[in-house]
Design a protein around this motif. Structure first.
Motif, mmCIF file in Angstrom:
data_model
loop_
_atom_site.group_PDB
_atom_site.id
_atom_site.type_symbol
_atom_site.label_atom_id
_atom_site.label_comp_id
_atom_site.label_asym_id
_atom_site.label_seq_id
_atom_site.Cartn_x
_atom_site.Cartn_y
_atom_site.Cartn_z
ATOM 1 N N GLU A 114 0.833 -1.213 0.000
ATOM 2 C CA GLU A 114 0.000 0.000 0.000
ATOM 3 C C GLU A 114 0.862 1.255 0.000
ATOM 4 O OE1 GLU A 114 -2.516 -0.290 3.374
ATOM 5 O OE2 GLU A 114 -3.786 -1.868 2.526
ATOM 6 N N ARG A 115 2.084 1.119 0.489
ATOM 7 C CA ARG A 115 3.023 2.248 0.538
ATOM 8 C C ARG A 115 4.135 2.082 -0.488
ATOM 9 N NH1 ARG A 115 0.383 1.367 4.974
ATOM 10 N NH2 ARG A 115 -0.323 3.144 6.225
ATOM 11 N N CYS A 116 3.805 1.309 -1.522
ATOM 12 C CA CYS A 116 4.677 1.162 -2.699
ATOM 13 C C CYS A 116 6.019 0.513 -2.375
ATOM 14 C CB CYS A 116 4.895 2.513 -3.394
ATOM 15 S SG CYS A 116 3.355 3.263 -3.979
ATOM 16 N N ILE A 117 6.047 -0.352 -1.369
ATOM 17 C CA ILE A 117 7.258 -1.113 -1.068
ATOM 18 C C ILE A 117 7.191 -2.421 -1.854
ATOM 19 C CG2 ILE A 117 8.609 -2.262 0.730
ATOM 20 C CD1 ILE A 117 7.446 -0.233 2.693
ATOM 21 N N PRO A 118 8.152 -2.684 -2.747
ATOM 22 C CA PRO A 118 8.102 -3.865 -3.619
ATOM 23 C C PRO A 118 8.508 -5.148 -2.898
ATOM 24 C CG PRO A 118 10.112 -2.651 -4.050
ATOM 25 C CD PRO A 118 9.339 -1.849 -3.015
ATOM 26 N N VAL A 119 7.722 -5.540 -1.934
ATOM 27 C CA VAL A 119 8.067 -6.681 -1.087
ATOM 28 C C VAL A 119 7.652 -7.992 -1.741
ATOM 29 C CG1 VAL A 119 5.895 -6.594 0.207
ATOM 30 C CG2 VAL A 119 7.930 -7.555 1.295
ATOM 31 N N ARG A 120 8.456 -9.034 -1.524
ATOM 32 C CA ARG A 120 8.168 -10.370 -2.044
ATOM 33 C C ARG A 120 8.276 -11.380 -0.900
ATOM 34 N NH1 ARG A 120 6.263 -9.694 -7.159
ATOM 35 N NH2 ARG A 120 7.004 -11.752 -7.811
ATOM 36 N N ILE A 121 7.687 -12.548 -1.103
ATOM 37 C CA ILE A 121 7.682 -13.597 -0.075
ATOM 38 C C ILE A 121 8.730 -14.652 -0.419
ATOM 39 C CG2 ILE A 121 6.328 -15.405 1.042
ATOM 40 C CD1 ILE A 121 3.818 -13.743 0.375
ATOM 41 N N LYS A 122 9.670 -14.842 0.480
ATOM 42 C CA LYS A 122 10.665 -15.895 0.318
ATOM 43 C C LYS A 122 10.255 -17.086 1.170
ATOM 44 C CE LYS A 122 15.572 -16.989 0.971
ATOM 45 N NZ LYS A 122 16.868 -16.515 1.511
ATOM 46 N N TRP A 123 10.082 -18.233 0.526
ATOM 47 C CA TRP A 123 9.697 -19.428 1.267
ATOM 48 C C TRP A 123 10.826 -19.811 2.228
ATOM 49 C CZ3 TRP A 123 11.528 -24.418 1.933
ATOM 50 C CH2 TRP A 123 10.621 -25.322 2.483
#
Length: 253
Positions: A114-123
């Motif tokens: 929502e705050r434009c942080i390009p976060v991804r999920i690492k298993w």
């Protein structure tokens, strides 16, 4: 100036929770200026005052001395980050720790996006920005007999604290000096409340996780062999393949 000095404990977090119209779940909070581990403090609290159905709780600390992550590894927890352990209600039929972990990861990732942080999920349990770790999760489902009763999760989120070279903080991402740990603690708690609804639609949850996966490959830590990621199964396990060989990886169940 960082907002740690104005953080007077759980009342400040509660203030941000009240301000947010999305927070529909009541939270019972405890705050420690310093503790060995919020996980230990939460266990002590639950022993002293047993969990009541539907009652979400969280222990927050400004600093942990012996914070732990996956595999009992030490989690660096200096002043300036969100360090909390929470317990939330869970349906008796929701028994997959892997899927619960992903529900938490997706809910927090949405708050950051929502705050434009390009976060991804690492298993299996990290939130990444590029190749650097922003947050980590430590999940556990508690059972009574064969039925799940409640879910616990520890969350560490780098806000303006010092981080190792493989880590990254919100302060670095935003380029701001005025970052509030109390505000981001409230954002994490709101996200945790939203995991309950995410778990009600496991197929949709799996699809969201697959869109957010950090990498299309998985390096086996034991053999160093590189596997292609095929997706996530209904239990939250990672599906991988290498040539004609297929397998699923489960870290929690």
């Amino acid at each position: 100036m960082n907002n740690f000095l104005s953080w007077k404990g759980s009342p400040t977090v509660a203030y941000y929770l009240r301000k947010n119209s999305l927070c529909k779940e009541p939270w019972h909070l405890k705050w420690k200026p310093v503790c060995a581990s919020t996980e230990t403090e939460l266990s002590r609290w639950l022993n002293e005052k047993p969990y009541l159905e539907g009652q979400s709780r969280a222990v927050l600390a400004a600093r942990q001395v012996y914070g732990t992550g996956q595999g009992r590894r030490i989690w660096c927890s200096p002043i300036g980050g969100v360090w909390l352990s929470a317990v939330i209600p869970i349906k008796p039929y929701q028994k997959s720790t892997g899927l619960f972990t992903f529900a938490v990861a997706v809910a927090i990732a949405k708050k950051l996006k929502e705050r434009c942080i390009p976060v991804r999920i690492k298993w299996p349990n990290d939130l990444m920005v590029d190749n650097r770790k922003l947050a980590g999760l430590l999940p556990k489902i508690i059972f009574r007999g064969s039925k799940s009763r409640l879910a616990r999760v520890g969350v560490g989120l780098n806000v303006f604290n010092k981080v190792p070279k493989e880590g990254i903080s919100l302060q670095e991402l935003f380029g701001q000096s005025n970052m509030s740990t109390a505000f981001w603690s409230a954002e994490v708690l709101i996200a945790l409340s939203e995991t309950i609804s995410l778990l009600e639609s496991p197929d949709s949850l799996v699809q969201e996780v697959e869109k957010m996966l950090w990498s299309t490959t998985f390096a086996d830590p034991e053999t160093s062999l590189l596997w292609d990621v095929d997706g996530i199964d209904s239990n939250g396990s990672l599906k991988v393949r290498r040539g004609n060989e297929y397998k699923t990886l489960s870290r929690w169940d």
